[in-house]
Each structure stands twice: as structure tokens, then as C-alpha cells.
Write an enzyme that holds these catalytic residues in place. Structure first.
Site, PDB file in Angstrom:
ATOM      1  N   ARG A 177      -8.350  -9.763  -6.552  1.00 20.07           N
ATOM      2  CA  ARG A 177      -8.735 -10.083  -5.175  1.00 20.07           C
ATOM      3  C   ARG A 177     -10.222 -10.422  -5.196  1.00 20.07           C
ATOM      4  NH1 ARG A 177      -8.341  -7.328   0.714  1.00 20.07           N
ATOM      5  NH2 ARG A 177      -6.246  -8.150   0.424  1.00 20.07           N
TER       6      ARG A 177
ATOM      7  N   HIS B  82      -3.519 -16.261   0.369  1.00 21.69           N
ATOM      8  CA  HIS B  82      -3.113 -14.844   0.356  1.00 21.69           C
ATOM      9  C   HIS B  82      -1.581 -14.796   0.219  1.00 21.69           C
ATOM     10  CE1 HIS B  82      -3.354 -10.669   0.678  1.00 21.69           C
ATOM     11  NE2 HIS B  82      -3.728 -10.501   1.928  1.00 21.69           N
TER      12      HIS B  82
ATOM     13  N   GLN C 286       0.706 -11.702   0.944  1.00 23.91           N
ATOM     14  CA  GLN C 286       0.798 -11.426   2.381  1.00 23.91           C
ATOM     15  C   GLN C 286       1.932 -12.250   3.002  1.00 23.91           C
ATOM     16  OE1 GLN C 286      -1.266  -9.220   4.308  1.00 23.91           O
ATOM     17  NE2 GLN C 286       0.425  -9.582   5.707  1.00 23.91           N
TER      18      GLN C 286
ATOM     19  N   ASP D 273      -4.798 -13.307  12.830  1.00 21.03           N
ATOM     20  CA  ASP D 273      -5.596 -12.642  11.797  1.00 21.03           C
ATOM     21  C   ASP D 273      -7.011 -12.529  12.371  1.00 21.03           C
ATOM     22  OD1 ASP D 273      -6.718 -11.716   9.415  1.00 21.03           O
ATOM     23  OD2 ASP D 273      -6.542 -13.624   8.344  1.00 21.03           O
TER      24      ASP D 273
ATOM     25  N   CYS E 224      -1.679  -9.528   9.700  1.00 22.34           N
ATOM     26  CA  CYS E 224      -1.780  -9.012   8.324  1.00 22.34           C
ATOM     27  C   CYS E 224      -2.522  -7.692   8.249  1.00 22.34           C
ATOM     28  CB  CYS E 224      -2.444 -10.060   7.435  1.00 22.34           C
ATOM     29  SG  CYS E 224      -4.070 -10.570   8.041  1.00 22.34           S
TER      30      CYS E 224
ATOM     31  N   ARG F 245       4.399  -4.929   2.345  1.00 18.54           N
ATOM     32  CA  ARG F 245       3.500  -5.348   1.253  1.00 18.54           C
ATOM     33  C   ARG F 245       3.928  -4.686  -0.069  1.00 18.54           C
ATOM     34  NH1 ARG F 245      -1.460  -7.055   2.222  1.00 18.54           N
ATOM     35  NH2 ARG F 245      -1.160  -7.999   0.188  1.00 18.54           N
TER      36      ARG F 245
HETATM   37  N1   CP Z   1      -3.514  -7.502   4.723  1.00 17.84           N
HETATM   38  C1   CP Z   1      -4.327  -7.144   3.691  1.00 17.84           C
HETATM   39  O1   CP Z   1      -4.453  -7.852   2.687  1.00 17.84           O
HETATM   40  O2   CP Z   1      -4.936  -5.952   3.863  1.00 17.84           O
HETATM   41  P1   CP Z   1      -6.066  -5.322   2.920  1.00 17.84           P
HETATM   42  O3   CP Z   1      -7.288  -6.199   3.071  1.00 17.84           O
HETATM   43  O4   CP Z   1      -6.245  -3.942   3.415  1.00 17.84           O
HETATM   44  O5   CP Z   1      -5.558  -5.381   1.500  1.00 17.84           O
HETATM   45  N1  NVA Z   2      -8.411 -13.566   6.471  1.00 18.53           N
HETATM   46  C1  NVA Z   2      -8.711 -12.181   6.169  1.00 18.53           C
HETATM   47  C2  NVA Z   2      -7.506 -11.495   5.642  1.00 18.53           C
HETATM   48  C3  NVA Z   2      -7.660 -10.028   5.359  1.00 18.53           C
HETATM   49  C4  NVA Z   2      -6.421  -9.410   4.809  1.00 18.53           C
HETATM   50  C5  NVA Z   2      -9.876 -12.101   5.204  1.00 18.53           C
HETATM   51  O1  NVA Z   2      -9.886 -12.870   4.231  1.00 18.53           O
HETATM   52  O2  NVA Z   2     -10.778 -11.290   5.411  1.00 18.53           O
END
Ligand code: CP
Ligand code: NVA
Length: 325
Positions: free
Chosen positions: A108, A135, A138, A231, A272, A311
Site C-alpha cells: 500500500r 484500490h 476494495q 469516499d 470504503c 475485505r
Molecule cells: N477501505 C480501506 O482501504 O480502509 P483502510 O485505509 O483502513 O485500509
Molecule cells: N480514496 C481514499 C481511500 C481510503 C481507503 C484514499 O486514498 O485516501
């Protein structure tokens, strides 16, 4: 349909066929059902999995960890201060070292190029747990939640409302096109997905029977949507945009009025997470709800915690299908 995904990376939806995405969703449902009745498979027995996080995470980190432990693998968390990654050691060298020690790597972080580079050199499956562009794990959890509610994806009205060019919006857009959905992005014009991506998903939808709508007209965009999705307005790494985004996106808040505009009594709300829906976070102590109202977040249409649970099951499906025995 039998499917062999062994050794594959999971970096973005564009690399997967509709049949492969369906397979992952079916497998996830089976793994979820089995877990609920106490059936354990240990499909990753003895495997070692590196979990690299340049950005914070609750759901993704915990889902990968729980999925590993459920299936007998060892998860090793590597946070942003634990690696020399790209600073004192190139991504290419780090990838080759980690690939000699671990059986798979989750990443990530910021640049999507980093996860591509890892995948190119690690020699083991690499999974994208979120980059600035995509993502994909997700998207799987979101679609599993939709299937649990409506039994299918094909032709289903799905409106993503908010920042139309962030990682989640882009993943849902490609996923929706691949699965033949009636996919809408409802956002201000300057936050529409890039033209290249819009052209690509329209081509995919023409083959799958899907429909793509990208609009700044809220009423038309959400009409007859079975799913309203939003989101955060400011993604990780974009903090400097906070004030301008809030100003721009306020009219796009998912609230009861928008739910009513769908004209669908059985519609559901997805997010999400994490979400700004009340005064209970440091950042919204004074502002209150941003992208979704408290009423909708806590209301009868909300499925956000089923979605969060999914998830684990969907990530497990990705792990066992690409790495399992
Ligand atoms: N939805 C999601 O990816 O959550 P986190 O940022 O907590 O992993
Ligand atoms: N779009 C958001 C998603 C978090 C799970 C971000 O990248 O911060």
C-alpha cells in the site's frame, strides 16, 4: 468455471477478465460461508507474506493479517519507517530481496509505479492494497456486498458520488464496466475521471453490455441507482487540497435528499471507510459530516460494516487463488 490464477499479481482491475473477477467473488463467498460454520482450510500453510504500508490502514492491514492467519500463513508488517524502500535502496533491489524471503508481497503506498516495479522484480505474487491510482481489493469487497444484497451485478445501477478521479472511483469504474453494470460517476467536472480512462471503460462496457455515465448532474446521475457510494473528498497524500475540495464537493454530500432522488426503496449505501459522517473525528470536530450525512451513514440503507467485513473474505480469495497450493 475452473480458473487458474496461481502466480498472478493483483494490481488493477484492467488486468483481469470478467470471468476472473467473478471467480474471485464466488471464491470469496465460499470462503466466507466456510468460515462462518467453522470450516478452516489452511490453504496458505507455511507461507510467509510481507505487508508493506507506506500509508496508514485499518481495514486493509487487518484484512490481510486475519486472512493470512486464518489460512496458516505468517504475515510480516513493514511500516513506512521499517524499509529503505526507494530511499537508501532501490525498489528493484528491495523487491529482489523480499522475493527471496517471502512467498508474496502486499503493497500500500503512493505511486502505482512502485507496485508495478515490485511486481516486475519480486518473482512472487504482488497484491495492491491501494495506490494513488487503484484500490482493487476494495472493489472486490464492494461488489461482494452488492451481490449479497441484490444477487447480481449485471445491469445494476451503481452511482459513485464525490471525487470521481480517486483510486476507489477508478477501481469501481473499471470493475463496473467489466461486470456489465450501469455505472455512474457523479462529480464536479474538474474531478471527472481522465479522458483516457473514460474512453477505455466505455470500450469495455460496449463488450460487456455495461453502461457508463460520467456527469455533474446529481439528480440524473443517481436516479434509479440501487447503490449510492461515496469516499472521502481528500485522499491520503492530497491534504493540501482540503479547503478547496470541501468547497467544491459540498453539494455532492450523500444525504437523505440524495437517497430519495434514487427513487429506489431497496437501495443501499456503501463507503470504503474511513468516513467523515459526524463530529467524532479530529478533522471534523467543528465541520461535522462531510461526504455522507450521519442520517444516511447510520440509517437503514447503510451496509458499510458488511462491506468492511467483506475485505477479509475477498482479500483471502485473492491470496489463496494466486498463492494457494
Ligand atoms: N477501505 C480501506 O482501504 O480502509 P483502510 O485505509 O483502513 O485500509
Ligand atoms: N480514496 C481514499 C481511500 C481510503 C481507503 C484514499 O486514498 O485516501
Amino acid at each position: 468455471m475452473p480458473m487458474n490464477l496461481r502466480g498472478r499479481n493483483f494490481l488493477r482491475e484492467l488486468d483481469f477478465t470478467p470471468a476472473e473477477i467473478s471467480y474471485l467473488l464466488d471464491l470469496s463467498r465460499k470462503l466466507k460461508d466456510d468460515k462462518k460454520v467453522g470450516i478452516r482450510h489452511r490453504l496458505l500453510d507455511g507461507k510467509n507474506v510481507a505487508l508493506i504500508f507506506e500509508k496508514p490502514s485499518t481495514r486493509t492491514r487487518c484484512a490481510f493479517t486475519v486472512a493470512c492467519v486464518d489460512e496458516g500463513a505468517h504475515p510480516e508488517y513493514l511500516g513506512k519507517n521499517d524499509l529503505q524502500f526507494g530511499k537508501k535502496e532501490s525498489v528493484k533491489d528491495s523487491a529482489r530481496v523480499l522475493g527471496r524471503m517471502f512467498d508474496a508481497i502486499q503493497f500500500r503506498g503512493f505511486s502505482h509505479r512502485t507496485v508495478e516495479e515490485l511486481a516486475r522484480w519480486a518473482g512472487v505474487p504482488v497484491w495492491n492494497g491501494l495506490t494513488d491510482l487503484w484500490h482493487p481489493t476494495q472493489m472486490l469487497a464492494d461488489f461482494q456486498t452488492v451481490i449479497e444484497e441484490f444477487g447480481h451485478l449485471n445491469g445494476l445501477g451503481f452511482a459513485y458520488v464525490g471525487d470521481g478521479r480517486n483510486n476507489v472511483a477508478r477501481s469501481l469504474l473499471v470493475g463496473g464496466a467489466k461486470m456489465g453494470m450501469d455505472m455512474r460517476i457523479v462529480s464536479p467536472k474538474d474531478l471527472f475521471p481522465e479522458k483516457d480512462l473514460a474512453d477505455t471503460v466505455k470500450k469495455i462496457a460496449a463488450e460487456t453490455g455495461g453502461k457508463i455515465t460520467i456527469t455533474d448532474k446529481i439528480a440524473a446521475g443517481v436516479k434509479h441507482a440501487k447503490v449510492l457510494y461515496t469516499d472521502v473528498w481528500v485522499s491520503m497524500g492530497e491534504e493540501a487540497e482540503w479547503n478547496s475540495r470541501l468547497k467544491k464537493l459540498r453539494p455532492f454530500q450523500v444525504n437523505q435528499q440524495m437517497v430519495d432522488m434514487t427513487d429506489e426503496n431497496d437501495m443501499i449505501f456503501l463507503h470504503c471507510l474511513p468516513a467523515f459522517h459526524n463530529h467524532d473525528t479530529e478533522l471534523t470536530k467543528t465541520e461535522g459530516a462531510l461526504e455522507v450525512s450521519e442520517e444516511v451513514f447510520e440509517g437503514p440503507h447503510s451496509r458499510v460494516f458488511d462491506e468492511a467485513e467483506n475485505r477479509v473474505h475477498t482479500i483471502k480469495a485473492v491470496m489463496v487463488s494466486t498463492l494457494g497450493a
